[in-house]
Design an enzyme around this catalytic site. Structure first.
Site, PDB file in Angstrom:
ATOM      1  N   HIS A  18      34.254  12.603 -14.782  1.00  0.00           N
ATOM      2  CA  HIS A  18      33.168  12.182 -13.887  1.00  0.00           C
ATOM      3  C   HIS A  18      32.800  13.356 -12.974  1.00  0.00           C
ATOM      4  CE1 HIS A  18      30.882  10.089 -10.864  1.00  0.00           C
ATOM      5  NE2 HIS A  18      30.780   9.081 -11.708  1.00  0.00           N
ATOM      6  N   SER A  61      22.464   5.428 -10.924  1.00  0.00           N
ATOM      7  CA  SER A  61      21.561   4.439 -10.322  1.00  0.00           C
ATOM      8  C   SER A  61      20.962   3.480 -11.351  1.00  0.00           C
ATOM      9  CB  SER A  61      20.449   5.133  -9.527  1.00  0.00           C
ATOM     10  OG  SER A  61      21.007   5.881  -8.460  1.00  0.00           O
ATOM     11  N   GLU A  84      32.162  13.488  -9.982  1.00  0.00           N
ATOM     12  CA  GLU A  84      32.862  13.469  -8.690  1.00  0.00           C
ATOM     13  C   GLU A  84      34.252  14.100  -8.823  1.00  0.00           C
ATOM     14  OE1 GLU A  84      32.335   9.275  -7.970  1.00  0.00           O
ATOM     15  OE2 GLU A  84      30.188   9.618  -7.734  1.00  0.00           O
ATOM     16  N   LYS A 103      34.848   3.040  -8.637  1.00  0.00           N
ATOM     17  CA  LYS A 103      35.183   4.199  -7.798  1.00  0.00           C
ATOM     18  C   LYS A 103      36.261   3.822  -6.767  1.00  0.00           C
ATOM     19  CE  LYS A 103      30.656   6.065  -8.774  1.00  0.00           C
ATOM     20  NZ  LYS A 103      29.573   6.961  -8.403  1.00  0.00           N
ATOM     21  N   GLY A 133      24.311   7.504  -7.521  1.00  0.00           N
ATOM     22  CA  GLY A 133      24.394   6.982  -6.155  1.00  0.00           C
ATOM     23  C   GLY A 133      23.192   7.324  -5.287  1.00  0.00           C
ATOM     24  N   GLU A 150      25.372  11.285 -17.300  1.00  0.00           N
ATOM     25  CA  GLU A 150      25.145  10.925 -15.906  1.00  0.00           C
ATOM     26  C   GLU A 150      24.550  12.115 -15.156  1.00  0.00           C
ATOM     27  OE1 GLU A 150      27.842   7.442 -14.623  1.00  0.00           O
ATOM     28  OE2 GLU A 150      28.943   9.287 -14.276  1.00  0.00           O
ATOM     29  N   ASN A 166      32.123   1.212 -13.005  1.00  0.00           N
ATOM     30  CA  ASN A 166      32.965   2.223 -12.353  1.00  0.00           C
ATOM     31  C   ASN A 166      33.018   1.871 -10.870  1.00  0.00           C
ATOM     32  OD1 ASN A 166      34.179   4.472 -11.308  1.00  0.00           O
ATOM     33  ND2 ASN A 166      32.513   5.895 -11.812  1.00  0.00           N
TER      34      ASN A 166
HETATM   35  P1  PGA Z   1      25.841   4.770  -9.586  1.00  0.00           P
HETATM   36  O1  PGA Z   1      27.136   5.522 -10.143  1.00  0.00           O
HETATM   37  O2  PGA Z   1      25.491   3.697 -10.588  1.00  0.00           O
HETATM   38  O3  PGA Z   1      26.270   4.225  -8.266  1.00  0.00           O
HETATM   39  O4  PGA Z   1      24.756   5.786  -9.487  1.00  0.00           O
HETATM   40  C1  PGA Z   1      27.321   5.744 -11.521  1.00  0.00           C
HETATM   41  C2  PGA Z   1      28.564   6.559 -11.744  1.00  0.00           C
HETATM   42  O5  PGA Z   1      28.821   7.473 -10.948  1.00  0.00           O
HETATM   43  O6  PGA Z   1      29.318   6.315 -12.704  1.00  0.00           O
END
Ligand code: PGA
Length: 252
Positions: A97, A215, A99, A11, A175, A169, A9
């Protein structure tokens, strides 16, 4: 249909030159990706059409979208049509997601429409779920995640649900560098699979890919992916470097 999936992803990261370079490096590393793992990259929407051209003869790597609308065409300025995504050869689509749930107020009914809209075009949704830190600490996290799944997904027909990838997640892990332990992740993954088995049946529960995100990196992927119900990862930060993404794909 393999259950092993590693999806990047990207982003809203990388300018176009940087994104093209990453794609080029991934293609050059083709031999390092195991053939039994479904490899997916989800670049920013403006890059999808050019990437689709480059990937035309690279069937080992699939394109995914990060977002889509639930209507195929019409007066919806700025939205991303599932039909248009399909016409570019997009095979997967991230939906829900955290976000997007948080920043764009996407609720369960919008998410269920988005999932349906992708399925109509045979694009496999990667449906995200996961709890905030305060929900985890208050100990109702299992009910919380189950409700996200139930509300958005359990009206799907069995053959539709079987197409899904579900990404667990935990928001506190996205993140942050703070990964869920393998036991914490497996607990939820197992619960998701059992819940699908009781709502639908065992066969469907075993077809659905349940991947972990938050992460996940080259150091922790092996332990996570060794768990019975963890079928791979939705990778954010670590998917932006060829070496770490390749290493994660080799962590089964
Ligand atoms: P990350 O993000 O691996 O940077 O924690 C995962 C995601 O949000 O899909």
């Amino acid at each position: 249909m393999t259950r092993k999936i590693v999806a990047g992803n990207w982003k809203m990261n990388l300018d176009y030159d940087e994104a093209k370079l990453l794609l080029k490096n991934l293609i050059a590393s083709k031999d390092q990706f195991p053939s039994d793992v479904e490899v997916v990259i989800c670049p920013s929407a403006p890059y999808i059409s050019a990437f689709a051209e480059v990937l035309r003869d690279q069937d080992w790597i699939s394109l995914g979208s990060q977002n889509n609308y639930f209507i195929d065409e019409g007066a919806f300025t700025g939205e991303i049509s599932p039909k248009q995504l399909k016409s570019l050869g997009v095979k997967f689509g991230i939906v829900g997601h955290s976000e997007r749930r948080d920043n764009f107020d996407e609720d369960y009914s919008m998410l269920s429409k988005k999932v349906k809209a992708l399925l109509k075009h045979n694009v496999r949704p990667i449906f995200c779920c996961g709890e905030q830190l305060q929900v985890r600490d208050s100990n109702v996290y299992k009910e919380f995640v189950m409700k996200q799944i139930q509300d958005s997904l359990f009206k799907l027909k069995p053959e539709e649900l079987a197409q899904l990838v579900i990404a667990y997640e935990p928001i506190w892990a996205i993140g942050t560098g703070k990964t869920a332990t393998a036991d914490q992740a497996q607990e939820i993954h197992h619960l998701i699979r059992s819940r699908i088995a009781s709502e639908y049946n065992d066969k469907i529960a075993n077809q659905v890919g349940i991947i972990y995100g938050g992460s996940c990196n080259a150091d922790n992927a092996k332990e996570l992916f060794s768990q019975k119900d963890i079928d791979g990862g939705l990778i954010g930060g670590a998917s932006l470097k060829t070496e770490s993404f390749t290493a994660i794909a080799n962590s089964f």
